[in-house]
Design an enzyme around this catalytic site. Sequence first.
Site, PDB file in Angstrom:
ATOM      1  N   GLY A   1       0.802  -1.207   0.012  1.00  0.00           N
ATOM      2  CA  GLY A   1      -0.039  -0.013  -0.127  1.00  0.00           C
ATOM      3  C   GLY A   1       0.911   1.110  -0.053  1.00  0.00           C
ATOM      4  O   GLY A   1       1.695   1.377   0.825  1.00  0.00           O
TER       5      GLY A   1
ATOM      6  N   VAL B   1      -1.260  -2.942   9.916  1.00  0.00           N
ATOM      7  CA  VAL B   1      -1.596  -1.485  10.189  1.00  0.00           C
ATOM      8  C   VAL B   1      -3.231  -1.260   9.862  1.00  0.00           C
ATOM      9  O   VAL B   1      -3.747  -0.713  10.363  1.00  0.00           O
ATOM     10  CB  VAL B   1      -0.528  -0.500   9.706  1.00  0.00           C
ATOM     11  CG1 VAL B   1      -1.170   0.956   9.888  1.00  0.00           C
ATOM     12  CG2 VAL B   1       0.884  -0.748  10.005  1.00  0.00           C
ATOM     13  N   THR B   2      -3.293  -1.743   8.693  1.00  0.00           N
ATOM     14  CA  THR B   2      -4.821  -1.752   8.236  1.00  0.00           C
ATOM     15  C   THR B   2      -5.958  -1.970   9.180  1.00  0.00           C
ATOM     16  O   THR B   2      -5.771  -3.021   9.909  1.00  0.00           O
ATOM     17  CB  THR B   2      -5.057  -2.617   7.003  1.00  0.00           C
ATOM     18  OG1 THR B   2      -3.966  -2.481   6.069  1.00  0.00           O
ATOM     19  CG2 THR B   2      -6.416  -2.197   6.279  1.00  0.00           C
ATOM     20  N   ASN B   3      -6.978  -1.241   9.464  1.00  0.00           N
ATOM     21  CA  ASN B   3      -8.179  -1.283  10.286  1.00  0.00           C
ATOM     22  C   ASN B   3      -9.219  -2.192   9.588  1.00  0.00           C
ATOM     23  O   ASN B   3      -9.462  -2.111   8.237  1.00  0.00           O
ATOM     24  CB  ASN B   3      -8.612  -0.038  10.676  1.00  0.00           C
ATOM     25  CG  ASN B   3      -7.730   0.571  11.610  1.00  0.00           C
ATOM     26  OD1 ASN B   3      -7.390   0.258  12.753  1.00  0.00           O
ATOM     27  ND2 ASN B   3      -7.179   1.857  11.801  1.00  0.00           N
TER      28      ASN B   3
ATOM     29  N   ARG C   1     -19.002  -2.427  10.535  1.00  0.00           N
ATOM     30  CA  ARG C   1     -18.081  -2.549  10.648  1.00  0.00           C
ATOM     31  C   ARG C   1     -17.717  -4.157  10.047  1.00  0.00           C
ATOM     32  O   ARG C   1     -16.500  -4.435   9.383  1.00  0.00           O
ATOM     33  CB  ARG C   1     -17.379  -2.942  12.042  1.00  0.00           C
ATOM     34  CG  ARG C   1     -17.414  -1.388  12.668  1.00  0.00           C
ATOM     35  CD  ARG C   1     -16.737  -1.579  14.142  1.00  0.00           C
ATOM     36  NE  ARG C   1     -15.544  -2.057  14.306  1.00  0.00           N
ATOM     37  CZ  ARG C   1     -15.031  -2.534  15.581  1.00  0.00           C
ATOM     38  NH1 ARG C   1     -15.763  -2.468  16.456  1.00  0.00           N
ATOM     39  NH2 ARG C   1     -13.869  -2.955  15.522  1.00  0.00           N
TER      40      ARG C   1
ATOM     41  N   HIS D   1      -8.223  -1.725  19.294  1.00  0.00           N
ATOM     42  CA  HIS D   1      -7.816  -0.472  18.834  1.00  0.00           C
ATOM     43  C   HIS D   1      -9.149  -0.022  18.314  1.00  0.00           C
ATOM     44  O   HIS D   1      -9.341  -0.181  17.108  1.00  0.00           O
ATOM     45  CB  HIS D   1      -6.718  -0.525  17.829  1.00  0.00           C
ATOM     46  CG  HIS D   1      -6.415   0.567  16.942  1.00  0.00           C
ATOM     47  ND1 HIS D   1      -6.016   1.937  17.551  1.00  0.00           N
ATOM     48  CD2 HIS D   1      -6.564   0.985  15.727  1.00  0.00           C
ATOM     49  CE1 HIS D   1      -6.011   2.928  16.607  1.00  0.00           C
ATOM     50  NE2 HIS D   1      -6.411   2.508  15.472  1.00  0.00           N
TER      51      HIS D   1
ATOM     52  N   GLU E   1      -1.420   7.412   1.683  1.00  0.00           N
ATOM     53  CA  GLU E   1      -0.668   8.277   2.870  1.00  0.00           C
ATOM     54  C   GLU E   1      -0.020   7.653   3.804  1.00  0.00           C
ATOM     55  O   GLU E   1       1.018   7.748   4.110  1.00  0.00           O
ATOM     56  CB  GLU E   1      -1.739   9.000   3.228  1.00  0.00           C
ATOM     57  CG  GLU E   1      -1.267  10.218   4.036  1.00  0.00           C
ATOM     58  CD  GLU E   1      -2.394  11.157   4.000  1.00  0.00           C
ATOM     59  OE1 GLU E   1      -2.004  12.412   4.972  1.00  0.00           O
ATOM     60  OE2 GLU E   1      -3.492  11.300   3.695  1.00  0.00           O
ATOM     61  N   VAL E   2      -0.857   6.551   4.293  1.00  0.00           N
ATOM     62  CA  VAL E   2      -0.198   5.845   5.525  1.00  0.00           C
ATOM     63  C   VAL E   2       1.235   4.960   5.164  1.00  0.00           C
ATOM     64  O   VAL E   2       2.136   4.987   5.624  1.00  0.00           O
ATOM     65  CB  VAL E   2      -1.238   4.722   6.148  1.00  0.00           C
ATOM     66  CG1 VAL E   2      -0.535   3.754   7.238  1.00  0.00           C
ATOM     67  CG2 VAL E   2      -2.132   5.814   6.976  1.00  0.00           C
TER      68      VAL E   2
ATOM     69  N   ASP F   1      -2.519   4.501  20.502  1.00  0.00           N
ATOM     70  CA  ASP F   1      -3.345   5.023  21.537  1.00  0.00           C
ATOM     71  C   ASP F   1      -2.639   5.198  22.814  1.00  0.00           C
ATOM     72  O   ASP F   1      -2.726   6.263  23.332  1.00  0.00           O
ATOM     73  CB  ASP F   1      -4.526   4.045  21.636  1.00  0.00           C
ATOM     74  CG  ASP F   1      -5.348   3.755  20.429  1.00  0.00           C
ATOM     75  OD1 ASP F   1      -6.142   4.857  19.858  1.00  0.00           O
ATOM     76  OD2 ASP F   1      -5.246   2.613  19.995  1.00  0.00           O
TER      77      ASP F   1
ATOM     78  N   ARG G   1      -0.705   8.507  22.523  1.00  0.00           N
ATOM     79  CA  ARG G   1      -1.677   9.733  22.662  1.00  0.00           C
ATOM     80  C   ARG G   1      -1.917   9.860  24.186  1.00  0.00           C
ATOM     81  O   ARG G   1      -2.146  10.958  24.691  1.00  0.00           O
ATOM     82  CB  ARG G   1      -3.021   9.345  21.735  1.00  0.00           C
ATOM     83  CG  ARG G   1      -2.738   9.546  20.310  1.00  0.00           C
ATOM     84  CD  ARG G   1      -4.055   8.966  19.465  1.00  0.00           C
ATOM     85  NE  ARG G   1      -3.514   9.230  17.979  1.00  0.00           N
ATOM     86  CZ  ARG G   1      -4.355   8.353  17.135  1.00  0.00           C
ATOM     87  NH1 ARG G   1      -5.118   7.654  17.410  1.00  0.00           N
ATOM     88  NH2 ARG G   1      -4.123   8.950  15.694  1.00  0.00           N
TER      89      ARG G   1
END
Length: 309
Positions: free
Chosen positions: A9, A118-120, A88, A175, A12-13, A148, A151
């Site tokens: 991918g 990393v993908t949700n 979801r 997450h 942006e990420v 998280d 943060r």
Amino acid sequence: MTSKIAILGSGEVGSTIAYSLILNPVAGEILLVDPKEDVRDAQVQDLSDATFHGDTSTQVRAGTHKEAGQCDIVVITAGAAQKKGESRTDLVGRNLKILGSAIEDMKPFREDTIILLVTNPVDILTYYAQKFSGLPKNQVLGSGTFLDSARLRGILAQKCGVAASSIDAYVLGEHGESQMVAWSHASIGGVPLERALPDAGIDKNAIAEDTKKKAAAIMESKGATAYGIGGVAASICKSIFFDQCNIRPISHYQDDLNVCLSMPVVIGRKGIVRQIPIELNDSERKEFEQSGKSLRKIIDDVEKEQSKE
């Protein structure tokens, strides 16, 4: 042999993770893999321009899925974004197809390859990546609540007037919506939070909610989050490559709940070296288990839908 990281991918990420890996050199070679070849190739050219500064040279090039399967680490950022009004379960279904196809195209994996999701939704996809890849469970992990937790420490640092590096605090579980803060283990300079701030109470519920909603607030204004996860993913890769044995809350398989959730683990060259037993109080343990049950229900729902197809 040159150490290699493949990033699936180049959006942006994915490109931000590559940029973070260039600024803090970890691998000798970074491969971008994406079916959108024009975008991928443009990102390769742009990122290559950023390699001039380093004392150690990092090469960035386009790669194939087959090549990715032979890399030291594969970071998977490819996936569909959640559409307005989409459940979801529907999102999981779409991203499972993307994940399954990508993993199949990478096989056979090198036996010591580490996969970082990393993908949700990252916890559910980590669970399935373990099943699809056939790699040992310790070699398939998700970024989970590492970001998280960062943060949370940042918010606490502002409230308490200390550096974030002086705070130990973990967000655990999913997450996402059912994540929870292990307040019983939060400390400042090694001193339990309640004792470190006896005269300055903090609203734990508000802080936990702000932590959970920070990503949504960023996305509302700019459409995506990239820098935080870019730094976190690069940090995990560095822990793996240099066998640093850092302790991080990342998503991995929980035997008792039959899902992947975040708990503190030691990260090294073999991926997850070992789990760190963390004693939660009764209410925290209940929250954590409920987080696992909510994810298990989504997995069960997805599998029911798949059985109908």
